[in-house]
Every structure is written in structure tokens, then in C-alpha cells.
Design an enzyme around this catalytic site. Sequence first.
Site, mmCIF file in Angstrom:
data_model
loop_
_atom_site.group_PDB
_atom_site.id
_atom_site.type_symbol
_atom_site.label_atom_id
_atom_site.label_comp_id
_atom_site.label_asym_id
_atom_site.label_seq_id
_atom_site.Cartn_x
_atom_site.Cartn_y
_atom_site.Cartn_z
ATOM 1 N N HIS A 31 0.869 -1.182 0.000
ATOM 2 C CA HIS A 31 0.000 0.000 0.000
ATOM 3 C C HIS A 31 0.906 1.232 0.000
ATOM 4 C CE1 HIS A 31 -3.958 1.903 1.582
ATOM 5 N NE2 HIS A 31 -3.209 2.829 1.013
ATOM 6 N N GLU A 42 -2.630 -1.774 -3.156
ATOM 7 C CA GLU A 42 -3.708 -0.984 -2.573
ATOM 8 C C GLU A 42 -3.330 0.490 -2.612
ATOM 9 O OE1 GLU A 42 -5.118 -4.094 0.940
ATOM 10 O OE2 GLU A 42 -4.061 -2.249 1.466
ATOM 11 N N HIS A 82 -7.968 -5.629 7.480
ATOM 12 C CA HIS A 82 -7.730 -4.575 8.473
ATOM 13 C C HIS A 82 -7.983 -5.127 9.876
ATOM 14 C CE1 HIS A 82 -6.622 -0.305 8.896
ATOM 15 N NE2 HIS A 82 -7.120 -0.482 10.113
#
Length: 238
Positions: free
Chosen positions: A43, A70, A191
Site C-alpha cells: 500500500h 492498494e 484490516h
Amino acid sequence: MTKLSVNINKIATLRNSRGGNVPNVVAAALACERFGAQGITVHPRPDERHIRYQDVFDLKAAIKTEFNIEGNCREQKFVDLVLANKPTQVTLVPDELGQITSNHGWDTIKHKDYLTEMCKLFKDQGIRVSIFVDPDEDMVEAAAETGTDRIELYTEAYAEAFNSRKDEAIRPYFRAAIKAREVGLGVNAGHDLDLNNLAYFNQHIPDLLEVSIGHALIADALYLGLEETIKRYLAALK
């Protein structure tokens, strides 16, 4: 079996804290693959405080499993990075500048036209698209209208409530997954999933295709070792 994609951002954070190239993020990704992970996630953020843009190119050239990038597609540099590397999957996350970590999903109703445009851009290049959403059936249904292939359910609320009321915590995610099935979307999740709450989540979410886990997994590896940690996460996904 639900696939495990290891987010290696924290490896890059440790490297950047000292400078140089120790630990090496490519070597870490290859180790994750060798120990059984079915994917690698990164990410990158504009300040490159963990994953650097060059890391993405280096990883793309080295890894053999699925590569998931991401990030915030409202940043043109991120879009260019994804198009240049053509990962297996791009996960669209509505981050803001300076955000420490992702903390909400897209409003797929409000931003439907924009997300439709971005999905087409990436899918035309052969890249699978996943949209980061909260466990809300309306958001899932609207996501399907953008042309995305998958959604990624944002699981922080589940993780926070798991120890005190796990039955209640899982319900909106179950309903969101059922809605995704109805509208033809694949389901990913991520998450704050960890060894404490992952198995229960996996057992109660139908058709879960992939989880992306970074912070907890890398922290567990400090105590257990990377190979043993990945083995335990994979066991939780069986």
C-alpha cells in the site's frame, strides 16, 4: 481455502527507520511466498513512509504469487504506478493525505461515476479491481454497479468488537457477503484481522476469497518467526 495475501508495508517501515536496505522487502516477500502465502500486498502512499514506488517495480519483477497494490486512485502517481506494473489486483482505498492507516470504505453511491471510470481504466489493462467498502449492503450493491470484480470488506469494526460480542460483530459482514454473492461480486477482507479473530471470521463469511494481513502478521513474526506465523495464519483459513 481463502487465500492469504501478506501486506509487507511494516517490513518497509522498519527498513526506512534506519536507512539502507535492511530488512530487504523483496527478500521478505519471497520468504512469505516460500512459506506458503498465496499473495503479496503493498500500500504505497505519497510520502513513501513505508513502501517506496521503486519497491513496487522490484516486487513485480521478483514475486511469483498474486500481487495486490492498494491505494488511493485519486492520486495520479498511484494510478500511473499501477498501470506501469499491472499487478494481479488493484484495491481502491479512499485514503486521505497524511492518513496513518485506512479507516473507512468508499461511499460507492456518492462516488459511483468516478469509481466506474477507474474500474474501467484498470480492467481494460487486465487488472482485477477490488473496492474497499464498509460492511453495508447498500454500499456493496452500489459497488456492483461500478463494474468492479470484488469488494474488500473493511474489518476494523469486527476486530474491535470481537472479544466482547463476536456474534454481533460478524452479522453485518455476513449480510454484506450475502449481498455480494447476490450481485455477483467476489469478497476480500482486511484490516486488524489476526490470529485471535481470523478463523471465526473465515468460518462465518461465505465465499471469502482473500484476506490481506500486514501489521498483526509481521508483529506475530517477531515472536514466532515468519515461517511459523504464516503457517498459523494459513491454518486459520482452512
